[in-house]
Design a protein around this motif. Sequence first.
Motif, PDB file in Angstrom:
ATOM      1  N   ARG A 131     -10.227 -30.129  28.330  1.00 22.17           N
ATOM      2  CA  ARG A 131     -10.890 -28.959  28.898  1.00 22.17           C
ATOM      3  C   ARG A 131     -12.164 -29.364  29.637  1.00 22.17           C
ATOM      4  NH1 ARG A 131      -9.786 -27.012  23.555  1.00 22.17           N
ATOM      5  NH2 ARG A 131      -7.802 -25.944  23.669  1.00 22.17           N
ATOM      6  N   PRO A 132     -12.664 -28.475  30.497  1.00 17.66           N
ATOM      7  CA  PRO A 132     -13.926 -28.791  31.162  1.00 17.66           C
ATOM      8  C   PRO A 132     -15.060 -28.909  30.145  1.00 17.66           C
ATOM      9  CG  PRO A 132     -13.132 -26.590  31.804  1.00 17.66           C
ATOM     10  CD  PRO A 132     -12.097 -27.177  30.916  1.00 17.66           C
ATOM     11  N   GLU A 133     -16.072 -29.652  30.530  1.00 15.66           N
ATOM     12  CA  GLU A 133     -17.224 -29.862  29.661  1.00 15.66           C
ATOM     13  C   GLU A 133     -17.988 -28.534  29.552  1.00 15.66           C
ATOM     14  OE1 GLU A 133     -20.925 -30.760  28.316  1.00 15.66           O
ATOM     15  OE2 GLU A 133     -20.846 -30.677  30.506  1.00 15.66           O
ATOM     16  N   LEU A 134     -18.392 -28.199  28.324  1.00 16.01           N
ATOM     17  CA  LEU A 134     -18.955 -26.878  28.026  1.00 16.01           C
ATOM     18  C   LEU A 134     -20.131 -26.495  28.937  1.00 16.01           C
ATOM     19  CD1 LEU A 134     -18.950 -24.420  26.136  1.00 16.01           C
ATOM     20  CD2 LEU A 134     -20.136 -25.796  24.427  1.00 16.01           C
ATOM     21  N   THR A 135     -21.106 -27.399  29.077  1.00 16.05           N
ATOM     22  CA  THR A 135     -22.319 -26.991  29.794  1.00 16.05           C
ATOM     23  C   THR A 135     -22.111 -26.876  31.296  1.00 16.05           C
ATOM     24  OG1 THR A 135     -23.083 -29.264  29.898  1.00 16.05           O
ATOM     25  CG2 THR A 135     -23.894 -27.951  28.070  1.00 16.05           C
ATOM     26  N   GLY A 136     -21.031 -27.490  31.816  1.00 13.99           N
ATOM     27  CA  GLY A 136     -20.827 -27.427  33.261  1.00 13.99           C
ATOM     28  C   GLY A 136     -19.673 -26.512  33.672  1.00 13.99           C
ATOM     29  N   ALA A 137     -18.995 -25.894  32.692  1.00 13.74           N
ATOM     30  CA  ALA A 137     -17.769 -25.150  32.993  1.00 13.74           C
ATOM     31  C   ALA A 137     -18.051 -23.867  33.769  1.00 13.74           C
ATOM     32  CB  ALA A 137     -17.041 -24.821  31.689  1.00 13.74           C
ATOM     33  N   LYS A 138     -17.090 -23.459  34.622  1.00 12.17           N
ATOM     34  CA  LYS A 138     -17.218 -22.204  35.382  1.00 12.17           C
ATOM     35  C   LYS A 138     -16.944 -21.001  34.482  1.00 12.17           C
ATOM     36  CE  LYS A 138     -17.187 -23.202  40.120  1.00 12.17           C
ATOM     37  NZ  LYS A 138     -17.653 -24.561  39.892  1.00 12.17           N
ATOM     38  N   ILE A 139     -16.049 -21.195  33.504  1.00  9.82           N
ATOM     39  CA  ILE A 139     -15.727 -20.123  32.567  1.00  9.82           C
ATOM     40  C   ILE A 139     -15.838 -20.677  31.146  1.00  9.82           C
ATOM     41  CG2 ILE A 139     -13.975 -18.439  31.825  1.00  9.82           C
ATOM     42  CD1 ILE A 139     -12.739 -18.571  34.588  1.00  9.82           C
ATOM     43  N   VAL A 140     -16.416 -19.895  30.255  1.00 11.02           N
ATOM     44  CA  VAL A 140     -16.505 -20.288  28.842  1.00 11.02           C
ATOM     45  C   VAL A 140     -15.960 -19.137  27.990  1.00 11.02           C
ATOM     46  CG1 VAL A 140     -18.067 -20.851  26.924  1.00 11.02           C
ATOM     47  CG2 VAL A 140     -18.515 -21.783  29.210  1.00 11.02           C
ATOM     48  N   VAL A 141     -15.069 -19.482  27.061  1.00 10.92           N
ATOM     49  CA  VAL A 141     -14.580 -18.504  26.091  1.00 10.92           C
ATOM     50  C   VAL A 141     -15.101 -18.922  24.722  1.00 10.92           C
ATOM     51  CG1 VAL A 141     -12.558 -17.424  25.042  1.00 10.92           C
ATOM     52  CG2 VAL A 141     -12.469 -18.144  27.445  1.00 10.92           C
ATOM     53  N   GLU A 188      -7.701 -22.059  11.980  1.00 13.78           N
ATOM     54  CA  GLU A 188      -6.360 -21.818  12.544  1.00 13.78           C
ATOM     55  C   GLU A 188      -6.411 -20.646  13.515  1.00 13.78           C
ATOM     56  OE1 GLU A 188      -6.897 -21.950   9.085  1.00 13.78           O
ATOM     57  OE2 GLU A 188      -6.521 -24.100   9.287  1.00 13.78           O
ATOM     58  N   GLU A 189      -7.093 -19.564  13.067  1.00 12.37           N
ATOM     59  CA  GLU A 189      -7.191 -18.370  13.902  1.00 12.37           C
ATOM     60  C   GLU A 189      -7.974 -18.687  15.182  1.00 12.37           C
ATOM     61  OE1 GLU A 189      -5.579 -15.716  13.369  1.00 12.37           O
ATOM     62  OE2 GLU A 189      -6.603 -14.018  14.317  1.00 12.37           O
ATOM     63  N   PHE A 190      -9.049 -19.468  15.034  1.00 15.67           N
ATOM     64  CA  PHE A 190      -9.852 -19.858  16.198  1.00 15.67           C
ATOM     65  C   PHE A 190      -8.958 -20.574  17.218  1.00 15.67           C
ATOM     66  CE2 PHE A 190     -12.876 -22.140  18.771  1.00 15.67           C
ATOM     67  CZ  PHE A 190     -14.034 -21.371  18.765  1.00 15.67           C
ATOM     68  N   GLN A 191      -8.153 -21.517  16.715  1.00  9.50           N
ATOM     69  CA  GLN A 191      -7.275 -22.276  17.616  1.00  9.50           C
ATOM     70  C   GLN A 191      -6.189 -21.391  18.212  1.00  9.50           C
ATOM     71  OE1 GLN A 191      -6.193 -25.470  14.981  1.00  9.50           O
ATOM     72  NE2 GLN A 191      -8.273 -26.281  15.124  1.00  9.50           N
ATOM     73  N   LYS A 192      -5.724 -20.413  17.442  1.00 11.24           N
ATOM     74  CA  LYS A 192      -4.625 -19.564  17.892  1.00 11.24           C
ATOM     75  C   LYS A 192      -5.104 -18.527  18.908  1.00 11.24           C
ATOM     76  CE  LYS A 192      -2.354 -16.400  15.449  1.00 11.24           C
ATOM     77  NZ  LYS A 192      -2.159 -15.800  14.127  1.00 11.24           N
ATOM     78  N   VAL A 193      -6.360 -18.073  18.770  1.00  9.54           N
ATOM     79  CA  VAL A 193      -6.844 -16.972  19.607  1.00  9.54           C
ATOM     80  C   VAL A 193      -7.670 -17.476  20.791  1.00  9.54           C
ATOM     81  CG1 VAL A 193      -8.322 -14.915  19.640  1.00  9.54           C
ATOM     82  CG2 VAL A 193      -6.841 -15.372  17.664  1.00  9.54           C
ATOM     83  N   ILE A 194      -8.670 -18.303  20.480  1.00 10.41           N
ATOM     84  CA  ILE A 194      -9.649 -18.680  21.509  1.00 10.41           C
ATOM     85  C   ILE A 194      -9.073 -19.733  22.466  1.00 10.41           C
ATOM     86  CG2 ILE A 194     -11.966 -19.617  21.901  1.00 10.41           C
ATOM     87  CD1 ILE A 194     -11.942 -16.857  20.574  1.00 10.41           C
ATOM     88  N   GLU A 195      -8.434 -20.751  21.899  1.00 10.25           N
ATOM     89  CA  GLU A 195      -8.042 -21.886  22.741  1.00 10.25           C
ATOM     90  C   GLU A 195      -6.987 -21.539  23.791  1.00 10.25           C
ATOM     91  OE1 GLU A 195      -7.715 -25.433  20.348  1.00 10.25           O
ATOM     92  OE2 GLU A 195      -9.782 -25.168  19.642  1.00 10.25           O
ATOM     93  N   PRO A 196      -5.921 -20.765  23.434  1.00  5.78           N
ATOM     94  CA  PRO A 196      -4.941 -20.430  24.482  1.00  5.78           C
ATOM     95  C   PRO A 196      -5.564 -19.605  25.610  1.00  5.78           C
ATOM     96  CG  PRO A 196      -4.034 -19.988  22.307  1.00  5.78           C
ATOM     97  CD  PRO A 196      -5.484 -20.291  22.111  1.00  5.78           C
TER      98      PRO A 196
END
Lengths: 249, 310
Positions: free
Chosen positions: B187-197, B207-215
Amino acid sequence: MKVLVPVKRVIDYNVKPRVKSDETGVDLANVKMSMNPFCEIAVEEAVRLKEKGVVTEVVAVSIGPAQAQETLRTALAMGADRAILVQTDADLEPLAVAKVLKAVIDEESPNLVVMGKQAIDGDNNATGQMLSALLGWPQASFASKLEVSGDKATVTREVDGGLQTIEAPLPVIITADLRLNEPRYASLPNIMKAKKKPLDTKDIASYGVDTAPRLKVVKVAEPPKRGGGIKVETAADLVAKLKNEAGVL
Amino acid sequence: MAVLVIADQTGGALSDNTHKTVSAAKAIGGDIDILVTGKDCKSAAEAAAKIEGVRKVLLAQSDDLGHGLAEAVEAAVVPLMGGYDAVLTPATSQGKNFSPRIAAKLDVSHISDIVEVVDASTFVRPIYAGNALETVQSSEAKKVITVRPTAFKAAGEGGSAAIEDIGAGDGAGATKFVTEEIVKSERPELTGAKIVVSGGRAMGSAEEFQKVIEPLADRLGAAVGASRAAVDAGYAPNDYQVGQTGKVVAPELYIAIGISGAIQHLAGMKDSKIIVAINKDGDAPIFQVADYGLVADYKAAVPELMSALG
Ligand SMILES: Cc1cc2nc3c(=O)[nH]c(=O)nc-3n(C[C@H](O)[C@H](O)[C@H](O)COP(=O)(O)OP(=O)(O)OC[C@H]3O[C@@H](n4cnc5c(N)ncnc54)[C@H](O)[C@@H]3O)c2cc1C
Ligand SMILES: Cc1cc2nc3c(=O)[nH]c(=O)nc-3n(C[C@H](O)[C@H](O)[C@H](O)COP(=O)(O)OP(=O)(O)OC[C@H]3O[C@@H](n4cnc5c(N)ncnc54)[C@H](O)[C@@H]3O)c2cc1C
């Protein structure tokens, strides 16, 4: 083995800071003050080292006004053995704080200094690093795990991409990050006991350190406010707004 | 007037934080040199030489510098400071780690995390978790500064500065590197990314974090962030933390999911261009800074969002 813990009295982290209308600073009149959260973590770590039998004495030190005695009493109630207040009503810059701490260290000769990585008022994140450079002692900043065995400290640090582990011979300067531990609440009996623990007050002038400010504060202003937003009803509305109105998708 | 910029690089890849810090240096004025420190990082020096407006690139390499040990970086920089009026470093964890040491060695103040250069000796920096902006003026001979990269535009390319190898400096002395756990991400680097979720405590588990946020992040090509509560609970790694004491981000679009909006969190994201909040509590403080708020349970809202994105 002795550990020194510098602690700072700051605005309580639950209070929303307000800028004074004359833009000379943040209004601290009648505002709740507490120990800087990172300093609490540092005190906790020092007390745990004592409970593990690694260190024998925990000395808390604060540089600040007479009211910083309360902060030191909190450190004593958490388990520090004694405290030193270096009294001053001036706002010191990190370099001055580091120089005074160095003078205290020259007198106290601790084997370890555990302090906060950042004070939540000045947000400088500088004092520990400066102190390490002035003393020529190794530096382990942003610690999330500390082990002291024999004359060596092994420290896991929070870095940009994850974690880094370093080791250094004592004496060493450690600065605490959020995940080093969860500080305890002082119990009422310990708060009572803390009232009897030794707290020395020293005049900052007695250290003969130049603490004059180097920087001039031109003003302290309110940051620009964000314009009010809107509530959307559905996820589909949200996507439509982001595409058509905000143009960010 | 001459300004030294200390580059931010990992494994020979130059970070954009360097370009942004060069912009701050340009606002101060004078000749700009870049120092690249690390190990096997000549490629970063070559990239730095292409930044527009740079006079010269200095390269210092050693094992200790490769591990970013603070004492080693200080030892490489301080002897150079005879030739410079200011040294600017991006305010990353790495920069915050060594920059105050340089100031202490030069017996000058450290000016942390500037967001604006008013003139060559006057700077604006956030204090109190960004609830106040302090303007400070320095009359000291040398200025040692960390720069908040999100506050400056990246300097352009098109330069062709010469690269000079300056050797390694004195090393870190008694401090020894042992190991590191660096999470590699596509993924893009956090501090330089155009979009952050970003996800908060509401996720309830890793598990929930990976299932919800990452996709959702991957669907948007976004970086992933988290609140302190989510990191403390082990739902996300420490380097995802956004806030006063974590990373500062200012993307085009910041999406906060199940995050209440404590001042310490806002300190790290309130300069984002567009803020979206999804929270089931309509009174959550995050809605006070959100451009678009969706009062909903994320468990329903995020899948709907995914399908609306198509
Ligand atoms: C130009 C300028 C203007 C200022 N204006 C104001 C103002 O209006 N209001 C105000 O309240 N302050 C003001 N200050 C003080 C400033 O906010 C900080 O308190 C000071 O610069 C120390 O920085 P810091 O606390 O952010 O240090 P950091 O480097 O973030 O602190 C890290 C750690 O150092 C230790 N430490 C720091 N200070 C002390 C201390 N005094 N005693 C013991 N240990 C300590 C603690 O362990 C702390 O966790 C001003 C400072 C400057 C330079
Ligand atoms: C010294 C110090 C430094 C700190 N530094 C930082 C920092 O750098 N970054 C940071 O983030 N915090 C920091 N904090 C912590 C900060 O004060 C908050 O505790 C933290 O940000 C809270 O995280 P959260 O919003 O995820 O959790 P909470 O405040 O618990 O919020 C969870 C939110 O999720 C919502 N929610 C619950 N279930 C659902 C659902 N099913 N659907 C939708 N919404 C739901 C709730 O309504 C609530 O608003 C710091 C604190 C201190 C003392």
